[in-house]
Design an enzyme around this catalytic site. Structure first.
Site, PDB file in Angstrom:
ATOM      1  N   GLY A  71     -72.481  34.570  38.157  1.00 33.91           N
ATOM      2  CA  GLY A  71     -72.396  35.076  36.793  1.00 33.91           C
ATOM      3  C   GLY A  71     -72.529  33.956  35.763  1.00 33.91           C
ATOM      4  O   GLY A  71     -73.228  34.095  34.756  1.00 33.91           O
ATOM      5  N   THR A  72     -71.879  32.841  36.038  1.00 37.13           N
ATOM      6  CA  THR A  72     -71.946  31.707  35.105  1.00 37.13           C
ATOM      7  C   THR A  72     -73.395  31.276  34.886  1.00 37.13           C
ATOM      8  O   THR A  72     -73.815  31.027  33.750  1.00 37.13           O
ATOM      9  CB  THR A  72     -71.123  30.519  35.666  1.00 37.13           C
ATOM     10  OG1 THR A  72     -69.754  30.905  35.706  1.00 37.13           O
ATOM     11  CG2 THR A  72     -71.266  29.272  34.808  1.00 37.13           C
ATOM     12  N   ASN A 151     -62.651  40.696  30.949  1.00 32.74           N
ATOM     13  CA  ASN A 151     -62.142  40.525  32.307  1.00 32.74           C
ATOM     14  C   ASN A 151     -60.631  40.441  32.377  1.00 32.74           C
ATOM     15  O   ASN A 151     -60.033  40.764  33.380  1.00 32.74           O
ATOM     16  CB  ASN A 151     -62.763  39.274  32.932  1.00 32.74           C
ATOM     17  CG  ASN A 151     -62.636  38.047  32.049  1.00 32.74           C
ATOM     18  OD1 ASN A 151     -62.943  38.085  30.842  1.00 32.74           O
ATOM     19  ND2 ASN A 151     -62.162  36.956  32.610  1.00 32.74           N
ATOM     20  N   THR A 237     -85.041  28.456  46.645  1.00 34.23           N
ATOM     21  CA  THR A 237     -85.232  29.489  47.660  1.00 34.23           C
ATOM     22  C   THR A 237     -84.173  30.579  47.486  1.00 34.23           C
ATOM     23  O   THR A 237     -82.999  30.281  47.325  1.00 34.23           O
ATOM     24  CB  THR A 237     -85.139  28.876  49.072  1.00 34.23           C
ATOM     25  OG1 THR A 237     -86.175  27.911  49.199  1.00 34.23           O
ATOM     26  CG2 THR A 237     -85.302  29.934  50.148  1.00 34.23           C
ATOM     27  N   CYS A 325     -59.984  31.901  36.131  1.00 38.81           N
ATOM     28  CA  CYS A 325     -60.739  30.661  35.979  1.00 38.81           C
ATOM     29  C   CYS A 325     -59.917  29.589  35.307  1.00 38.81           C
ATOM     30  O   CYS A 325     -60.189  28.415  35.436  1.00 38.81           O
ATOM     31  CB  CYS A 325     -61.986  30.878  35.151  1.00 38.81           C
ATOM     32  SG  CYS A 325     -63.062  32.061  35.911  1.00 38.81           S
TER      33      CYS A 325
END
Lengths: 390, 386
Positions: A71-72, A151, A237, A325
């Site tokens: 997400g960051t 959040n 990749t 976080c």
């Protein structure tokens, strides 16, 4: 000991159905999607199927989905990628004070680089005032970034209204939907969203996969440089198994979201009611109506959230203080502060986030276990006013 | 038909042991390492355990010199842009070799767009960096020089220690992309004099979604992804515990088994080279001896790479032509051009990278398939002999 996990906003288990679908891609179907042989084609097809599923969850087109690692990264790519691409059009960014640190740090960095930033305040329920968005727009505004749902306190922002304003003024609109995706209905077309960030792990998919929805016609620059993957907007990749997992998670969410939300919000309401009625000076943080179905953020006067968490953990209950976080830093939550809750009250806040495997009796267990902990902590707390009795 | 996978430079299947080790963190071992409760602490421990194992693989001086990222591309971007932007006070020059991976060359080019001076150092016909040119290119104003440990397309191993001495004399940071080399040959960041080193989980049988950057104690870089402040503020985003734990275990397995495994693979590789070079107008690309043990790369005159892959695939054998990242584009590999091949020569290249699933018994089938392929393609070739 009984384990009751109510910290789904910090991390969620991977749904077993997701696991089953992704596991073969680690050891058997391990091709690199860029390789020009059958094993590579197979991997490429799997990535494209996941792209379709993620697009469907938010009402976008598959080619509007860019896979990222988390997400960051999706948020950084949206904000920095867009702003650097539209530098010649202006230098003003509008966001809110209650965004996730990924948004706030990206915007802070741009501010240090010479961009000007308006951080919209929120009301006591954590909501941005739509009028304030209109008022903040200038001729130099090149991006509006307001999160879909918070959040920490679960408040759902007036996204549709902001989207309309942005569309009328021709300003690209980004929303961080990491907390909201898979939990409530999202439609990028109904809401006029140009860029949207969502993450696999927040909807029972594996960590290590996330996506950015980028509306056709909206241009951004990459922030990582390398190979040609993801239309050169995200080189590296592809993590095929993780992307496959995210696709399956999106598919399950699209099918089960409605029923799941109803069950979760009932349990959530029971938890909030149970705690606020049985404990004196216990309040709900945030708005009860416009709220994610799985979020119950409550505060208890005169005690520290950290002590509550550790005591709950000893009873097998996992919850969070503020945002996961930042819980290592012990600073008071920027979201609660923005909502006008004084630090001494904010410190006594606990966020319970329910999830797919939360059961009714888990909630009963918390309602039964937490009040004595609060009572015990208050009996030894120096913050309790003199003469105050439980 | 048994699959013979000979493209371990583009992807490695995840080792069953690494997957088994990490799987609990994927399925049930949830927890956010930043959370305070016990589940979060378990996740934190898993990450620190992985950091220890990765540090051991490259003999890093301290565990905390290892930063986890989402993969090698991100680690290369972080090393190069992070070092260049953090140290602009020293100067605005950056240097790399001409045969670096796109995830090194493209961040360099992005810096170039932002007023940095970017110099590429040429290589000789075997792919070894020209040390004299390097000495001229790296100046007192250079902040970072990036040279790969070994090349993914031609397998050539660079003289990293000599390179380190040259750039350090000018106070330049040495970044080394060890994606192709790690787990295959011993790497010692301290003895080699490396300041920044990139590793990729999925290039050494670990799961996709993890990479690492070694940042030597005291080396200063800035983040490319600001956010929640994880990984010492240098790489934000909730840690991908599963992939990180898997990468750690993959690093442990690689460290323990590298000696015997590399000996086994190089023996098989040598017989492949010996047999395939018997084909007329077939040449080895890269260095004959300073070469990754699992790596065999060739070029065939009068043949086109794309058809090589398809014909070999039809025989159940997966090989590559140049870098997997650029094989969808029809441009010739920049590496093969840099070692002095002409466009038409570069197009006829075939790379075989061996791995754990390969056995020496597979050699005859591979050699037969290559022989048939060459005959078939030369018969229909428009690049055919006059």
């Amino acid at each position: 000991m009984r384990r009751v996990y109510l910290d789904y906003a910090a991390a969620s288990p991977v749904d077993p159905r997701v696991m089953e679908e992704m596991l073969p891609y680690f050891t058997d179907k391990y091709g690199n999607p860029s390789s020009v042989y059958s094993l590579g084609f197979e991997a490429n097809t799997a990535v494209e199927e996941a792209r379709e599923r993620v697009a469907k969850l938010i009402g976008g087109e598959p080619k509007e989905i860019i896979f990222t690692s988390c997400g960051t990264e999706s948020i950084n790519l949206a904000i920095k990628g867009l702003v650097h691409r539209s530098k010649d059009k202006g230098n003003h960014i509008i966001t809110s004070t209650v965004e996730h640190p990924s948004v706030l740090s990206a915007v802070d960095e741009l501010e240090r680089g010479g961009f000007s930033v308006t951080r919209l305040p929120v009301d006591g329920g954590g909501l941005v005032d739509v009028e304030s968005v209109t008022a903040a727009i200038t001729e130099k505004t090149i991006l509006i970034s307001v999160m879909y749902a918070n959040n920490e306190v679960g408040s759902i922002q007036p996204i549709k209204e902001i989207g309309e304003i942005a569309k009328d003024r021709g300003i690209p609109f980004h929303t961080d939907a990491v907390a909201a995706a898979g939990k409530i209905h999202i439609s990028v077309s109904e809401d006029n969203i140009d860029l949207l960030s969502l993450a696999s792990q927040d909807m029972y998919g594996p960590k290590g996969a996330a996506a950015l929805y980028l509306r056709k016609g909206t241009s951004i620059s990459p922030i990582l440089h390398g190979g040609r993957q993801e239309r050169k907007l995200r080189p590296g990749t592809e993590s095929v198994p993780l992307i496959v997992g995210m696709g399956k998670a999106a598919d399950i969410a699209a099918q089960e979201m409605e029923a799941e939300s109803e069950t979760l919000s009932k349990m959530r309401d029971k938890l909030v009611r149970g705690l606020t009625t049985s404990v004196k000076e216990c309040y709900l943080n945030g708005n009860l109506e416009r709220r994610l179905p799985n979020n119950a953020n409550v505060r208890f006067s005169y005690i520290e959230g950290e002590s509550i968490i550790l005591n709950l953990d000893m009873k097998g209950i996992q919850a969070a203080t503020g945002s996961a976080c930042t819980s290592e830093t012990l600073e008071s939550s920027h979201v609660l502060t923005a909502m006008g809750i004084p630090p001494e009250h904010a410190h006594g806040s606990i966020a319970f986030t329910l999830g797919r495997w939360t059961k009714g009796d888990d909630i009963d267990y918390v309602i039964e276990t937490l009040p004595p902990i609060v009572k015990e902590l208050r009996s030894i707390s120096p913050m309790v006013p003199e003469g105050w009795t439980d | 038909m048994e699959r013979i996978f000979l493209d371990h430079a583009s992807v490695t299947p995840v080792d069953a042991r690494a997957l088994r080790f990490a799987e609990p963190y994927l399925a049930g071992g949830y927890g956010n390492p930043s959370s305070l409760h016990s589940v979060g602490l378990e996740a934190r421990r898993a990450i620190e355990d992985a950091r220890t194992k990765v540090a051991a693989l490259i003999n890093a001086e301290k565990e905390k010199t290892i930063l986890f990222t989402s993969g090698a591309t991100e680690a290369n971007n972080l090393a190069i842009k992070g070092a260049a932007l953090r140290n602009v006070g020293k100067g605005k020059k950056v240097v790399s070799s001409a045969i670096e991976h796109m995830s090194v060359l493209n961040p360099m080019k992005d810096l170039q767009k932002n007023e940095f001076e970017f110099t590429t150092v040429p290589v000789d016909s075997s792919g070894i960096v020209d040390l004299e040119k390097l000495e001229d290119s790296a100046t007192r104003e250079t902040t970072v020089t990036s040279i790969m440990y070994a090349n993914n397309e031609i397998g050539t191993i660079e003289p990293i220690r000599e390179i380190s001495e040259i750039v350090h004399e000018k106070g330049v940071y040495l970044h080394v992309d060890a994606t192709a080399a790690a787990g295959r040959i011993p790497i010692d960041v301290q003895a080699d004099g490396i300041d920044l080193l990139t590793l990729s989980s999925n290039d050494m049988y670990g799961p996709q979604g993890a990479g690492a950057l070694y940042v030597k104690t005291g080396v200063r870089i800035q983040p490319v992804l600001p956010g929640g402040g994880q990984e010492r503020g240098l790489r934000s985003g909730t840690e991908n515990i599963f992939a990180i734990a898997g990468m750690g275990e993959a690093a442990r397995i690689a460290r323990e088994e590298m000696g015997t495994e590399s000996a086994r693979l190089s023996e098989m590789r040598n017989s492949l080279i010996e047999e395939i070079l018997k084909i007329e107008e077939t040449y080895l690309t890269g260095h004959p001896t300073k070469r990754l043990p699992h790596h065999a790369s060739f070029r065939f005159s009068h043949i086109e790479g794309e058809s090589i892959l398809l014909i070999m695939d039809a025989q159940g054998i997966q090989v590559s032509t140049g870098s997997a990242c650029s094989s969808k584009t029809l441009e010739p590999s920049h590496v093969l051009l840099a070692i002095g091949l002409k466009h038409e020569e570069a197009h006829g290249s075939m790379v075989m990278t061996l791995g754990r699933s390969n056995t020496v018994e597979q050699v005859p089938r591979v050699v037969d398939a290559v022989n048939e392929m060459v005959v078939k393609l030369r018969k229909i070739s428009s690049l055919g002999k006059e």
